[in-house]
Design a protein around this motif. Structure first.
Motif, PDB file in Angstrom:
ATOM      1  N   TYR A  80      43.624 -24.661 -38.976  1.00  0.00           N
ATOM      2  CA  TYR A  80      45.043 -24.994 -38.640  1.00  0.00           C
ATOM      3  C   TYR A  80      44.792 -25.102 -37.216  1.00  0.00           C
ATOM      4  O   TYR A  80      43.723 -25.161 -36.583  1.00  0.00           O
ATOM      5  N   SER A  81      45.793 -25.694 -36.705  1.00  0.00           N
ATOM      6  CA  SER A  81      45.862 -25.973 -34.969  1.00  0.00           C
ATOM      7  C   SER A  81      47.093 -25.418 -34.468  1.00  0.00           C
ATOM      8  O   SER A  81      47.444 -25.728 -32.908  1.00  0.00           O
ATOM      9  N   GLY A  82      48.105 -24.766 -34.782  1.00  0.00           N
ATOM     10  CA  GLY A  82      49.141 -24.227 -34.233  1.00  0.00           C
ATOM     11  C   GLY A  82      50.407 -25.233 -33.939  1.00  0.00           C
ATOM     12  O   GLY A  82      51.281 -24.870 -33.504  1.00  0.00           O
ATOM     13  N   ILE A  83      50.237 -26.240 -34.815  1.00  0.00           N
ATOM     14  CA  ILE A  83      51.431 -27.124 -35.109  1.00  0.00           C
ATOM     15  C   ILE A  83      51.570 -27.539 -36.327  1.00  0.00           C
ATOM     16  O   ILE A  83      50.518 -27.582 -37.025  1.00  0.00           O
ATOM     17  N   GLN A  84      52.632 -27.673 -37.007  1.00  0.00           N
ATOM     18  CA  GLN A  84      52.925 -28.168 -38.411  1.00  0.00           C
ATOM     19  C   GLN A  84      52.229 -27.532 -39.477  1.00  0.00           C
ATOM     20  O   GLN A  84      51.577 -27.757 -40.292  1.00  0.00           O
ATOM     21  N   SER A  85      52.543 -26.081 -39.289  1.00  0.00           N
ATOM     22  CA  SER A  85      51.586 -25.208 -40.016  1.00  0.00           C
ATOM     23  C   SER A  85      52.328 -24.843 -41.473  1.00  0.00           C
ATOM     24  O   SER A  85      51.372 -25.062 -42.302  1.00  0.00           O
ATOM     25  N   LEU A  86      53.431 -24.513 -41.666  1.00  0.00           N
ATOM     26  CA  LEU A  86      54.048 -24.452 -43.018  1.00  0.00           C
ATOM     27  C   LEU A  86      54.270 -25.768 -43.860  1.00  0.00           C
ATOM     28  O   LEU A  86      53.878 -25.747 -45.025  1.00  0.00           O
ATOM     29  N   CYS A  87      53.990 -26.844 -43.384  1.00  0.00           N
ATOM     30  CA  CYS A  87      54.150 -28.208 -44.051  1.00  0.00           C
ATOM     31  C   CYS A  87      52.682 -28.664 -44.185  1.00  0.00           C
ATOM     32  O   CYS A  87      52.252 -28.855 -45.354  1.00  0.00           O
ATOM     33  N   ALA A  88      51.982 -28.951 -42.946  1.00  0.00           N
ATOM     34  CA  ALA A  88      50.632 -29.622 -43.235  1.00  0.00           C
ATOM     35  C   ALA A  88      49.642 -28.643 -43.833  1.00  0.00           C
ATOM     36  O   ALA A  88      48.767 -28.905 -44.631  1.00  0.00           O
ATOM     37  N   ASP A  89      49.637 -27.322 -43.057  1.00  0.00           N
ATOM     38  CA  ASP A  89      48.542 -26.472 -43.489  1.00  0.00           C
ATOM     39  C   ASP A  89      48.718 -25.705 -44.752  1.00  0.00           C
ATOM     40  O   ASP A  89      47.862 -25.442 -45.434  1.00  0.00           O
ATOM     41  N   ALA A  90      50.029 -25.177 -45.052  1.00  0.00           N
ATOM     42  CA  ALA A  90      50.212 -24.365 -46.219  1.00  0.00           C
ATOM     43  C   ALA A  90      50.494 -25.090 -47.298  1.00  0.00           C
ATOM     44  O   ALA A  90      50.472 -24.608 -48.528  1.00  0.00           O
ATOM     45  N   VAL A  91      51.072 -26.473 -47.133  1.00  0.00           N
ATOM     46  CA  VAL A  91      51.435 -27.165 -48.557  1.00  0.00           C
ATOM     47  C   VAL A  91      50.419 -28.537 -48.413  1.00  0.00           C
ATOM     48  O   VAL A  91      49.714 -28.371 -49.593  1.00  0.00           O
ATOM     49  N   VAL A  92      50.602 -29.341 -47.753  1.00  0.00           N
ATOM     50  CA  VAL A  92      49.538 -30.449 -47.793  1.00  0.00           C
ATOM     51  C   VAL A  92      48.155 -30.311 -47.901  1.00  0.00           C
ATOM     52  O   VAL A  92      47.401 -30.757 -48.784  1.00  0.00           O
ATOM     53  N   ALA A  93      47.532 -29.376 -47.152  1.00  0.00           N
ATOM     54  CA  ALA A  93      46.178 -29.221 -47.258  1.00  0.00           C
ATOM     55  C   ALA A  93      45.752 -28.403 -48.437  1.00  0.00           C
ATOM     56  O   ALA A  93      44.611 -28.974 -49.123  1.00  0.00           O
ATOM     57  N   VAL A  94      46.539 -27.823 -48.966  1.00  0.00           N
ATOM     58  CA  VAL A  94      46.220 -26.764 -50.417  1.00  0.00           C
ATOM     59  C   VAL A  94      46.537 -28.070 -51.330  1.00  0.00           C
ATOM     60  O   VAL A  94      45.754 -28.088 -52.442  1.00  0.00           O
ATOM     61  N   LYS A  95      47.640 -28.811 -51.324  1.00  0.00           N
ATOM     62  CA  LYS A  95      47.645 -29.991 -52.646  1.00  0.00           C
ATOM     63  C   LYS A  95      46.583 -30.775 -52.451  1.00  0.00           C
ATOM     64  O   LYS A  95      46.121 -31.277 -53.753  1.00  0.00           O
ATOM     65  N   GLN A  96      45.966 -31.296 -51.253  1.00  0.00           N
ATOM     66  CA  GLN A  96      44.966 -32.238 -51.077  1.00  0.00           C
ATOM     67  C   GLN A  96      43.738 -31.549 -51.550  1.00  0.00           C
ATOM     68  O   GLN A  96      42.840 -32.180 -52.531  1.00  0.00           O
ATOM     69  N   ARG A  97      43.343 -30.518 -51.087  1.00  0.00           N
ATOM     70  CA  ARG A  97      42.121 -29.923 -51.400  1.00  0.00           C
ATOM     71  C   ARG A  97      42.020 -28.943 -52.827  1.00  0.00           C
ATOM     72  O   ARG A  97      40.698 -28.690 -53.187  1.00  0.00           O
ATOM     73  N   GLY A  98      42.982 -28.568 -53.204  1.00  0.00           N
ATOM     74  CA  GLY A  98      42.962 -27.876 -54.404  1.00  0.00           C
ATOM     75  C   GLY A  98      42.366 -26.368 -54.151  1.00  0.00           C
ATOM     76  O   GLY A  98      42.073 -25.604 -55.145  1.00  0.00           O
ATOM     77  N   VAL A  99      42.426 -25.920 -52.780  1.00  0.00           N
ATOM     78  CA  VAL A  99      42.150 -24.390 -52.531  1.00  0.00           C
ATOM     79  C   VAL A  99      42.892 -24.055 -51.497  1.00  0.00           C
ATOM     80  O   VAL A  99      43.782 -24.779 -51.003  1.00  0.00           O
ATOM     81  N   PRO A 100      42.833 -22.431 -51.286  1.00  0.00           N
ATOM     82  CA  PRO A 100      43.864 -21.932 -50.550  1.00  0.00           C
ATOM     83  C   PRO A 100      43.691 -22.040 -49.025  1.00  0.00           C
ATOM     84  O   PRO A 100      42.479 -22.756 -48.500  1.00  0.00           O
ATOM     85  N   ASN A 101      44.810 -22.118 -48.157  1.00  0.00           N
ATOM     86  CA  ASN A 101      44.565 -22.318 -46.581  1.00  0.00           C
ATOM     87  C   ASN A 101      45.478 -21.164 -45.968  1.00  0.00           C
ATOM     88  O   ASN A 101      46.409 -20.981 -46.552  1.00  0.00           O
ATOM     89  N   MET A 102      45.089 -20.523 -44.947  1.00  0.00           N
ATOM     90  CA  MET A 102      45.669 -19.554 -44.323  1.00  0.00           C
ATOM     91  C   MET A 102      46.066 -20.245 -43.082  1.00  0.00           C
ATOM     92  O   MET A 102      45.226 -21.152 -42.300  1.00  0.00           O
ATOM     93  N   THR A 103      47.324 -20.086 -42.463  1.00  0.00           N
ATOM     94  CA  THR A 103      47.540 -20.508 -41.198  1.00  0.00           C
ATOM     95  C   THR A 103      48.489 -19.509 -40.350  1.00  0.00           C
ATOM     96  O   THR A 103      49.097 -18.566 -40.998  1.00  0.00           O
ATOM     97  N   LEU A 104      48.564 -19.495 -38.973  1.00  0.00           N
ATOM     98  CA  LEU A 104      49.287 -18.509 -38.395  1.00  0.00           C
ATOM     99  C   LEU A 104      50.813 -18.924 -37.850  1.00  0.00           C
ATOM    100  O   LEU A 104      51.228 -18.155 -37.147  1.00  0.00           O
TER     101      LEU A 104
END
Length: 226
Positions: free
Chosen positions: A162-186
């Motif tokens: 994560y980077s502290g911006i675009q968290s629920l969209c990029a971090d929690a949805v896009v990253a998981v959809k692309q990579r097929g693994v979980p991601n946690m963001t703050l």
């Protein structure tokens, strides 16, 4: 197990406030699940997630309903405005000392290359569609149990990217959809300000196919740890 059963088990075993949220990105209008209605109000993606989590919102949002253009753009729902794409917005907001730092971060944010028509939301127990990602807004202790449950079958580690911006969209949805693994963001300034994510809550996204095994793991933990 059905998603209704999985969701109810997760809520009970973890003591969740609200529901896990099923999120799907529909490429065309024809991909909107049957019976799913357009959401009337205009909100940010993070607000739609919170509305589904806490108030049972079910529906879809097109470009016209998305207020946060940064979030909509990383999910492929509309092109990023130039002032977002070139880092200007985040540098002016004070996130970064220089435009160069803002640009480097913006370019590193997960984003979908394909174009999507809408984002679809539902509490997991009410989801009548196959989600791309299931989003959890939880306490750190609940995040720990979810992480342990995911690793229970095969082991390994869970990333927090994560980077502290675009968290629920990029971090929690896009990253998981692309990579097929979980991601946690703050979370980010916007999601915490506008969607009401509490100071003691963090966000995780999981691929939906992992949830059944996670429920079984949580049952094991309950037997062994109480």
């Amino acid at each position: 197990m059905t998603y209704e059963t999985i969701a109810n088990d997760l809520i009970e075993l973890l003591g969740l406030k609200g529901s896990p949220v099923a999120v799907k990105l529909a490429k065309t209008q024809a991909d909107i699940p049957p019976g799913c209605q357009k959401i009337d109000e205009k909100h940010r993606h993070c607000q739609f997630v919170q509305e589904a989590r806490l108030r049972g919102l079910t529906g879809y949002a097109t470009r016209a309903e998305h207020q946060c253009k940064g979030g909509a753009s990383v999910m492929g729902i509309e092109p990023a405005p130039e002032i977002v794409a070139d880092g200007t917005t985040y540098q002016k907001l004070g996130n970064f000392k220089t435009v160069e730092g803002a640009v480097e971060t913006v370019h590193a944010i997960p984003r979908l290359d394909e174009t999507n028509y809408a984002s679809v939301y539902a509490p997991l127990e009410k989801a009548e569609f196959e989600p791309d990602v299931v989003v959890f807004v939880v306490t750190p202790r609940q995040a720990l149990r979810l992480s342990q449950a995911y690793l229970h079958t095969s082991g390994g580690r869970i990333a927090s990217d994560y980077s502290g911006i675009q968290s629920l969209c990029a971090d929690a949805v896009v990253a998981v959809k692309q990579r097929g693994v979980p991601n946690m963001t703050l979370g980010c300034n916007g999601s915490r300000k506008y969607s009401g994510i509490a100071e003691d809550e963090v966000i995780l996204g999981f691929p939906p196919q992992d949830l059944g095994a996670m429920v079984e793991a949580l049952r094991t933990f309950k037997q062994k740890w109480g």
